[in-house]
Design a protein around this motif. Structure first.
Motif, mmCIF file in Angstrom:
data_model
loop_
_atom_site.group_PDB
_atom_site.id
_atom_site.type_symbol
_atom_site.label_atom_id
_atom_site.label_comp_id
_atom_site.label_asym_id
_atom_site.label_seq_id
_atom_site.Cartn_x
_atom_site.Cartn_y
_atom_site.Cartn_z
ATOM 1 N N LEU A 15 13.672 9.964 0.379
ATOM 2 C CA LEU A 15 13.188 8.618 0.105
ATOM 3 C C LEU A 15 11.966 8.300 0.961
ATOM 4 N N LEU A 16 11.975 8.743 2.216
ATOM 5 C CA LEU A 16 10.818 8.539 3.077
ATOM 6 C C LEU A 16 9.582 9.249 2.515
ATOM 7 N N VAL A 17 9.766 10.480 2.059
ATOM 8 C CA VAL A 17 8.651 11.215 1.470
ATOM 9 C C VAL A 17 8.157 10.520 0.217
ATOM 10 N N GLN A 18 9.098 10.092 -0.623
ATOM 11 C CA GLN A 18 8.727 9.454 -1.884
ATOM 12 C C GLN A 18 7.933 8.180 -1.654
ATOM 13 N N GLN A 19 8.248 7.461 -0.601
ATOM 14 C CA GLN A 19 7.578 6.197 -0.329
ATOM 15 C C GLN A 19 6.287 6.361 0.472
ATOM 16 N N ILE A 20 6.280 7.267 1.431
ATOM 17 C CA ILE A 20 5.155 7.370 2.360
ATOM 18 C C ILE A 20 4.185 8.476 1.947
ATOM 19 N N GLY A 21 4.687 9.452 1.192
ATOM 20 C CA GLY A 21 3.808 10.517 0.727
ATOM 21 C C GLY A 21 3.431 11.520 1.794
ATOM 22 N N GLN A 56 6.136 3.862 -5.699
ATOM 23 C CA GLN A 56 5.580 4.628 -4.585
ATOM 24 C C GLN A 56 4.372 3.884 -4.028
ATOM 25 N N LEU A 57 4.501 3.391 -2.816
ATOM 26 C CA LEU A 57 3.464 2.561 -2.227
ATOM 27 C C LEU A 57 2.150 3.314 -2.057
ATOM 28 N N TRP A 58 2.226 4.598 -1.722
ATOM 29 C CA TRP A 58 1.013 5.349 -1.428
ATOM 30 C C TRP A 58 0.124 5.536 -2.657
ATOM 31 N N ARG A 59 0.667 5.390 -3.858
ATOM 32 C CA ARG A 59 -0.144 5.594 -5.067
ATOM 33 C C ARG A 59 -1.234 4.526 -5.208
ATOM 34 N N ALA A 60 -1.087 3.411 -4.496
ATOM 35 C CA ALA A 60 -2.094 2.354 -4.568
ATOM 36 C C ALA A 60 -3.169 2.495 -3.490
ATOM 37 N N THR A 61 -3.120 3.562 -2.693
ATOM 38 C CA THR A 61 -4.018 3.681 -1.540
ATOM 39 C C THR A 61 -5.206 4.615 -1.768
#
Length: 436
Positions: free
Chosen positions: A84-90, A173-178
């Protein structure tokens, strides 16, 4: 020969694997080892277990497999939380130190990223190596659900990612917006698409980097299969003529669309080889239909026999595949296919001339009748399927294309020494091809 050190990173790898991407990575790793290269595969055991996979009998951790591929399975005590950490933080949060140590120990010539969704991508894509490759077995680069299956209902035609991931019961996934993924992909020396269709989809959905099209492959079969009508004392695999479906039983694979067609057709049976979350639903839908039979998961040897005796393989996937391994598995034994006119299937079928395409149930029924009507259609398509496999998807031919593409990428990077090694060594066979 000039042996290469290759580090392959992937989320899933057999037996910690659900579908075709892990099998494809394994097939490539074995092919490279067979050619004398040192191959280490690192995968994430937690990802498989967190998604409902059953623990294989083999012990976890680092092992050297019987096929001489070094396989290292990563596992964290935090289990699903790690993924889950990987999925969210990338980023590879809990395995970063282990990966750094592996890189220091292996000093690879090539880092080969595969399905990296839960291995720490996109953060992990900046790992340095003489040659860095990403192979897109799925559409994860452009789709949070990997399969461009919008709202868990139909193939994606336009981006509605937030609504879609919610409909597919996945956390956004938050990182997809970065913009992180795009920046990290700039670090790749080559990005591989498995079909021209998949390359076009990636670019249509915003991927900026170039992609090289390199297909899946299979080794040729040892020996020969009995020809149709030959004198064979063995009993038939099935008492009636049959069409064959092979694959994971999920809604997106489209098996449910075959069932009413079999009721209408009635001149042959449908054998379904595979298992998955949708199997019980399919069995309920097939209740009372004497023409549908579920075989469960078969060994590769048994599958080859069922392919060879089928009238044709049916490939009804409703989603956008990146390739279609089932088609070339069927072609390899000279069995034609009937595939949905969707995704990469038309380019595969048409490049070989080894099958028919359908869009509607009426077209599917007509195609089955055409395969079985005694007009010579099946024999003609079967011969084309064999020629197509030999020309386009045989292991040695595809590995030669990989070697040439990798050498071009190394030269573009200015690494002539590596390019020369790739020119002469990536595709050289070092013994008999393994049958996988």
């Amino acid at each position: 020969m000039n042996s290469l050190r290759i580090l392959m990173l992937t989320t899933f790898y057999p037996p910690y694997s659900f579908g075709g991407d892990g099998v494809s990575v394994q097939r490539m790793a074995r092919a490279l080892v067979n050619r004398g290269h040192e191959v280490t595969v690192v995968h994430d055991e937690n990802a498989f277990l967190s998604l409902g996979g059953k623990i294989p009998a083999a012990a976890p951790g680092a092992v050297t497999s019987l096929d001489k591929v070094e396989v290292i399975g990563l596992r964290s005590r935090m289990g699903m939380l790690s993924n889950l950490l990987v999925q969210q933080i990338g980023r590879p949060m809990l395995h970063a130190a282990r990966l750094r140590q592996l890189l220091a120990d292996k000093r690879p010539d090539i880092i080969w990223h595969n399905n990296m969704s839960l291995m720490g991508a996109p953060g992990i894509l900046d790992i340095a190596a003489p040659l860095r490759v990403y192979e897109a077995h799925e559409h994860w680069l452009i789709c949070p659900t990997h399969v461009l299956w919008r709202h868990d209902q139909k193939p994606c035609q336009e981006r509605q990612c937030l609504r879609c991931v919610v409909a597919n019961r996945r956390p956004p996934q938050l990182w997809r917006a970065t913009g992180l993924l795009d920046r990290q992909l700039d670090n790749m020396d080559m990005i591989i698409a498995k079909s021209y269709f998949s390359r076009e989809k990636h670019h249509a959905y915003g991927l900026k980097q170039e992609m090289e099209v390199l297909p899946l492959f299979l080794p040729p079969l040892a020996g020969t299969l009995p020809s149709e009508g030959s004198n064979n004392s063995k009993p038939p695999l099935h008492p009636r003529p049959y069409f064959l479906f092979v694959g994971r039983l999920e809604k997106i694979k489209g098996v449910q669309d075959l069932l009413p067609a079999m009721v209408r057709y009635g001149q042959a049976d449908l054998l379904i080889a595979g298992d998955g979350d949708y199997s019980e639903t399919l069995k309920a839908q097939a209740t009372g239909n004497p023409h549908v039979h579920f075989l469960g998961r078969l060994t590769p040897e048994a599958l080859t026999a069922y392919y060879a005796s089928a009238i044709a393989s049916l490939v009804p996937s409703q989603c956008y595949e990146t390739f279609g391994a089932i088609l070339i598995e069927s072609f390899r034994v000279g069995t034609p296919v009937i595939a949905r006119r969707l995704g990469p299937f038309p380019e595969i079928v048409e490049s070989a001339g080894g099958g028919l395409l359908f869009e509607t149930e009426d077209e599917l029924v007509a195609a089955m009748a055409q395969m079985q009507d005694g007009s010579g259609t099946r024999a003609r398509l079967a011969a084309a399927a064999l020629r197509g496999f030999d020309t386009h998807w045989r292991e040695d031919r595809v590995l030669s294309a990989y070697g040439a593409a990798f050498a071009r990428a190394a030269r573009k990077k200015g690494n002539e020494a590596l390019a020369q090694k790739l020119d002469v060594s990536l595709c050289e066979s070092d013994g008999e091809l393994q049958q996988t």
